[in-house]
Design an enzyme around this catalytic site. Structure first.
Site, PDB file in Angstrom:
ATOM      1  N   PRO A   2       0.536  -3.466  -4.313  1.00  0.00           N
ATOM      2  CA  PRO A   2      -0.509  -2.483  -4.022  1.00  0.00           C
ATOM      3  C   PRO A   2      -0.180  -1.670  -2.763  1.00  0.00           C
ATOM      4  O   PRO A   2       0.019  -2.233  -1.686  1.00  0.00           O
ATOM      5  CB  PRO A   2      -1.755  -3.349  -3.807  1.00  0.00           C
ATOM      6  CG  PRO A   2      -1.459  -4.633  -4.496  1.00  0.00           C
ATOM      7  CD  PRO A   2       0.019  -4.831  -4.339  1.00  0.00           C
ATOM      8  N   GLU A   3      -0.092  -0.369  -2.934  1.00  0.00           N
ATOM      9  CA  GLU A   3       0.159   0.538  -1.819  1.00  0.00           C
ATOM     10  C   GLU A   3      -1.146   1.261  -1.486  1.00  0.00           C
ATOM     11  O   GLU A   3      -2.199   0.977  -2.069  1.00  0.00           O
ATOM     12  CB  GLU A   3       1.264   1.529  -2.197  1.00  0.00           C
ATOM     13  CG  GLU A   3       2.575   0.881  -2.589  1.00  0.00           C
ATOM     14  CD  GLU A   3       3.379   0.358  -1.402  1.00  0.00           C
ATOM     15  OE1 GLU A   3       2.891   0.441  -0.267  1.00  0.00           O
ATOM     16  OE2 GLU A   3       4.492  -0.143  -1.618  1.00  0.00           O
ATOM     17  N   LYS A  58      -2.878  -0.052   3.957  1.00  0.00           N
ATOM     18  CA  LYS A  58      -2.974  -0.945   2.804  1.00  0.00           C
ATOM     19  C   LYS A  58      -4.057  -2.009   2.981  1.00  0.00           C
ATOM     20  O   LYS A  58      -4.130  -2.957   2.196  1.00  0.00           O
ATOM     21  CB  LYS A  58      -1.618  -1.621   2.581  1.00  0.00           C
ATOM     22  CG  LYS A  58      -0.451  -0.644   2.431  1.00  0.00           C
ATOM     23  CD  LYS A  58       0.881  -1.365   2.374  1.00  0.00           C
ATOM     24  CE  LYS A  58       2.055  -0.406   2.449  1.00  0.00           C
ATOM     25  NZ  LYS A  58       3.358  -1.107   2.378  1.00  0.00           N
TER      26      LYS A  58
END
Length: 274
Positions: A2-3, A58
């Protein structure tokens, strides 16, 4: 992994689900993902109302009515979900916040590299983790200042979360491609005009990815990520995605820069002279 775009998508989902809700129970199915001990988290959370959500790079934050924040960092494989009854919990749910609505907010993490922590404030967490400004809030002036005195390669520097929070590996490749700058440029050689292009490319890539809910198949055909993922959705049934969308006869190259796989166009992004 996940960015920033994925985390912003998660934040928006949680904003609809949890804001205004009081936490009625804190359920831990796997304490491995806790960065703050369970016996500290439970009394800090149960009975508290979630007043808002926020994001820095993030990291996703649930703001509590006592001013503190619950920090969600998603590691390599983290996600969020919602369910009502225990048998319906998403697979790999590690922690669940029970809400007064009867729903449960799930922290999902197959690989268990994510972390849940309590922090006094977003600012305190940012300082403790030495995070720079969020990539969407970084100004041209700040970027100019951060590059001006650095004699390091541009790509590793942009990946440094102390410079700006939220730029991951594929995002930096895309930003440099859109800005037409080679990943091995030395930071302090980037001109003022190039800094402006770089800043505009950061905004373009992140806003495009967020609008597409981080589904790269929905990104424009002129984005490098189609070559990076060897995805022909932008050019179905052909190998055109393996070539530069600006120069269809130039194949996208791959090399390692700062130990990270890096994709670029040799024609759009000329190699720096020694």
């Amino acid at each position: 992994m996940p960015e920033l775009p994925e985390v912003e998508t998660y934040r928006r989902f949680l904003d609809e689900l949890v804001v205004g809700q009081t936490i009625t129970a804190f359920e831990v199915l796997d304490a491995h993902v806790l960065g703050t001990p369970e016996d500290s988290l439970r009394p800090a959370l149960v009975g508290r109302t979630i007043t808002g959500t926020s994001r820095l790079g993030k990291n996703c934050f649930l703001q509590l009515d006592d001013g503190r924040v619950l920090v969600l960092h998603f590691g390599m494989s983290g996600d969020v979900g919602a369910y009502r009854d225990a048998p319906d919990a998403p697979r790999f749910t590690r922690v669940a916040l029970h809400l007064e609505s009867g729903l449960r907010a799930a922290f999902i993490d197959p690989r268990k590299f994510g972390r849940i922590r309590l922090a006094e404030s977003i600012a305190a967490y940012q300082q403790a983790k030495m995070l720079g400004p969020d990539a969407l809030e970084l100004t041209v002036a700040e970027l100019t200042e951060k590059l001006a005195k650095r004699k390091t390669l541009l790509k590793p520097l942009l990946l440094d979360q102390r410079l700006t929070a939220g730029l991951g590996n594929w995002i930096v490749d895309e930003v440099l491609f859109q800005a037409k700058i080679h990943p091995e440029r030395v930071a302090n050689t980037v001109t003022a005009a190039e800094v402006k292009r770089l800043h505009a490319a950061i905004q373009l890539v992140l806003t495009t990815a967020i609008a597409a809910e981080a589904n790269y198949r929905n990104f424009p055909a002129n984005f490098l990520i189609h070559a990076r993922e060897w995805d022909d959705s932008a050019t179905p049934g052909t190998d055109a995605h393996q070539f530069c969308p600006r120069h269809p006869r130039t194949r996208i190259e791959k090399k390692y820069v700062g130990g990270r796989a890096t994709y670029f166009c040799t024609k759009c992004q000329p190699e720096p002279s020694l």
